[in-house]
Design a protein around this motif. Sequence first.
Motif: not given
Lengths: 215, 391
Positions: A41-50
């Motif tokens: 997907s083009q639509h993953y949100r930025a990973t925060i932490g892990v």
Amino acid sequence: MAGGEGPVAECREHLFKVLVIGELGVGKTSIIKRYVHQLFSQHYRATIGVDFALKVINWDSKTLVRLQLWDIAGQERFGNMTRVYYKEAVGAFVVFDVTRGSTFEAVSKWKHDLDSKVLLPNGSPIPAVLLANKCDQKKDGSQNPSQMDQFCREGGFVGWFETSAKDNINIDEAARFLVENILANYKTFPNEENDVGKPKLDLDPLKAESKSQCC
Amino acid sequence: PSAFSDVPTNCKVIKSSSEAQLSRTAEEACVRTPLQKQQSLPLRPVIPLVARISDQNASGAPPMTVREKTRLEKFRQLLSSHNTDLDELRKCSWPGVPREVRPVTWRLLSGYLPANMERRKLTLQRKREEYFGFIQQYYDSRNEEHHQDTYRQIHIDIPRTNPLIPLFQQPLVQEIFERILFIWAIRHPASGYVQGINDLVTPFFVVFLSEYVEEDVENFDVTNLSQDVLRSIEADSFWCMSKLLDGIQDNYTFAQPGIQKKVKALEELVSRIDEQVHNHFRKYEVEYLQFAFRWMNNLLMRELPLRCTIRLWDTYQSEPEGFSHFHLYVCAAFLIKWRKEILDEEDFQGLLMLLQNLPTIHWGNEEIGLLLAEAYRLKYMFADAPNHYRR
């Protein structure tokens, strides 16, 4: 359990902690989602932490491998937090984006961070595979294979792959290659702590029924 | 044509295809029938935020009750008085602000708009001009070497802020977010841009936009608005976000000390209020940092649908130190809310998958109300008595 202490007693189950690191936006999450869920997907949100994911591999008739994938945020602002995350890892992917040169320049920084914070029980670095991601968008002549080979030798990577999470290129191959390296280490030091899971005497019948390899 | 026109108003239906379910069944799917599973999956993962943004309960928009009408009247009265009584406004806002008066109430509660009626218009005008002065002065520097990294990170993160809500995929909206974040980052060099701050603009933007939008905000085409209106929304979002961040700056400075402290405090609190859950984590070597970092860094925005965050912020802005202190108790209440599910998980992997994909997709005002009540109770039981319940 159905298996009891029968002939399957040789079956082994491994749990390996594998890190996925690299600059922000290079596609770490996409690679993991492709590998584990067969999705893009083009639509993953930025990973925060892990973020965590698990991939189960029927490695061969005697070996089940569980890969615990630690998807680590590319913008690491927590100072020593990677130390907490890296603990007890036995393998790593270092990812960069072939369309952004600066992410390749940061590869050495990530590799150094890794080697300075986690080692195998025998004191050697954990096997790390370099992933040149987004190769579907590659411009001509960006990765010269012999230069990359040399970069890997000098930088202590066990190997490198051009990957595309979007087009599903080389993700399974890279994972298989990393697991081979991890297993090779395990065979050298079978009694060390790098095998997080305990060898089991019998197989979970649920998993035993599946013969196909899914990786 | 909306990408989400097939999403029913009652979002409980969506739950089964949420990302949570996805990852939790991934292992099985992989081992058993990888192909079949692959085909049955939607092309794009369904993310909680597709639910209606505005403040209705998930069950739809019920007709206004007499009590709600009275409440709205009370707000209107407070807001139109010569000098708005902010204490009273906070008291009224704690249990939730009616949608109709939320934009102005938020501007007042955040300290952006003065309580004195006569000063409001001028203040707004001055602040909006000031913001666009910053833009004029600094925004061109985004491509200069010393700001390039900051701008690049923001530029990468904007398209992935609320990626499944069409509103946020519009170029005009993305440009607004980029400007807000870039200006904030270079004016706060001690932290700069930190991932997660991008999420924090969203509630303000949506609430201030809702002032001009009758239908569903998430599908609204912002080119329908005049440039003046868009500029006001942008400047107000910037200032209110700045006010919020002023109160939690140490969350984002080097080594993120505010977050470290709060995660420790959460652990300490949970060890006292629910020893069983705490010991369960210890048994399976789950560290609070592994899941609660995001809870603190993004103020639970990743764990809740956007409409719930907006409701939550009604209270945070009414509570003294809402974002910096009360949030801790909300996190504790949120964690304990899932105690049964937590205790049912019997390994590290299962616990982390659960904690990172808590099924809140159907949540609305009711659930947030209960959560806040529990958080309030915890705050009063434990805030000033650190060893009150220690065994």
